[in-house]
Design a protein around this motif. Structure first.
Motif, PDB file in Angstrom:
ATOM      1  N   THR A  63       0.849  -1.192   0.000  1.00 19.80           N
ATOM      2  CA  THR A  63       0.000   0.000   0.000  1.00 19.80           C
ATOM      3  C   THR A  63       0.885   1.243   0.000  1.00 19.80           C
ATOM      4  N   PRO A  64       0.374   2.372  -0.458  1.00 24.55           N
ATOM      5  CA  PRO A  64       1.173   3.604  -0.451  1.00 24.55           C
ATOM      6  C   PRO A  64       1.649   3.969   0.961  1.00 24.55           C
ATOM      7  N   GLY A  65       0.838   3.729   1.984  1.00 21.50           N
ATOM      8  CA  GLY A  65       1.240   4.024   3.352  1.00 21.50           C
ATOM      9  C   GLY A  65       2.412   3.155   3.795  1.00 21.50           C
ATOM     10  N   LEU A  66       2.367   1.879   3.428  1.00 19.50           N
ATOM     11  CA  LEU A  66       3.455   0.956   3.773  1.00 19.50           C
ATOM     12  C   LEU A  66       4.721   1.311   3.009  1.00 19.50           C
ATOM     13  N   ASN A  67       4.568   1.722   1.740  1.00 15.96           N
ATOM     14  CA  ASN A  67       5.724   2.165   0.957  1.00 15.96           C
ATOM     15  C   ASN A  67       6.390   3.371   1.625  1.00 15.96           C
ATOM     16  N   ALA A  68       5.590   4.317   2.100  1.00 20.61           N
ATOM     17  CA  ALA A  68       6.147   5.500   2.767  1.00 20.61           C
ATOM     18  C   ALA A  68       6.873   5.101   4.034  1.00 20.61           C
ATOM     19  N   SER A  69       6.333   4.159   4.785  1.00 21.74           N
ATOM     20  CA  SER A  69       6.988   3.684   6.014  1.00 21.74           C
ATOM     21  C   SER A  69       8.336   3.024   5.705  1.00 21.74           C
ATOM     22  N   ILE A  70       8.357   2.225   4.653  1.00 23.04           N
ATOM     23  CA  ILE A  70       9.608   1.551   4.265  1.00 23.04           C
ATOM     24  C   ILE A  70      10.647   2.567   3.847  1.00 23.04           C
ATOM     25  N   ARG A  71      10.226   3.586   3.077  1.00 21.14           N
ATOM     26  CA  ARG A  71      11.175   4.617   2.644  1.00 21.14           C
ATOM     27  C   ARG A  71      11.730   5.412   3.807  1.00 21.14           C
ATOM     28  N   SER A  72      10.891   5.649   4.817  1.00 23.62           N
ATOM     29  CA  SER A  72      11.349   6.448   5.950  1.00 23.62           C
ATOM     30  C   SER A  72      12.351   5.680   6.824  1.00 23.62           C
ATOM     31  N   LEU A  73      12.321   4.358   6.751  1.00 21.04           N
ATOM     32  CA  LEU A  73      13.292   3.569   7.516  1.00 21.04           C
ATOM     33  C   LEU A  73      14.647   3.737   6.883  1.00 21.04           C
TER      34      LEU A  73
END
Length: 73
Positions: A63-73
């Motif tokens: 999901t776009p939200g999960l993608n954003a979380s992965i990028r922020s890590l």
């Protein structure tokens, strides 16, 4: 008079009949890959595709939200 006996294959239930057709466009490489896999499995193309549909596992997209979380890590 002799009683007529029924012969032949029994009637299929509505749920067992295959009444839907799906058309898929493949390029030459994809077609021969599919044909080769079906041949090595000892099935015709239709049987192979039906088995693949019933027994394959598809991974859902992130999901776009999960993608954003992965990028922020």
């Amino acid at each position: 008079m002799n009683k007529a006996t029924k012969t032949g294959r029994p009637k299929k239930q509505k749920s067992e009949k295959r009444s839907y057709r799906v058309n898929v466009k493949l390029n030459t490489g994809e077609y021969y890959m599919l044909k080769g896999k079906a041949r090595s499995a000892g099935m015709n193309l239709s049987e192979f595709v039906r088995e693949a549909i019933c027994h394959s596992e598809i991974k859902e997209r992130l999901t776009p939200g999960l993608n954003a979380s992965i990028r922020s890590l």
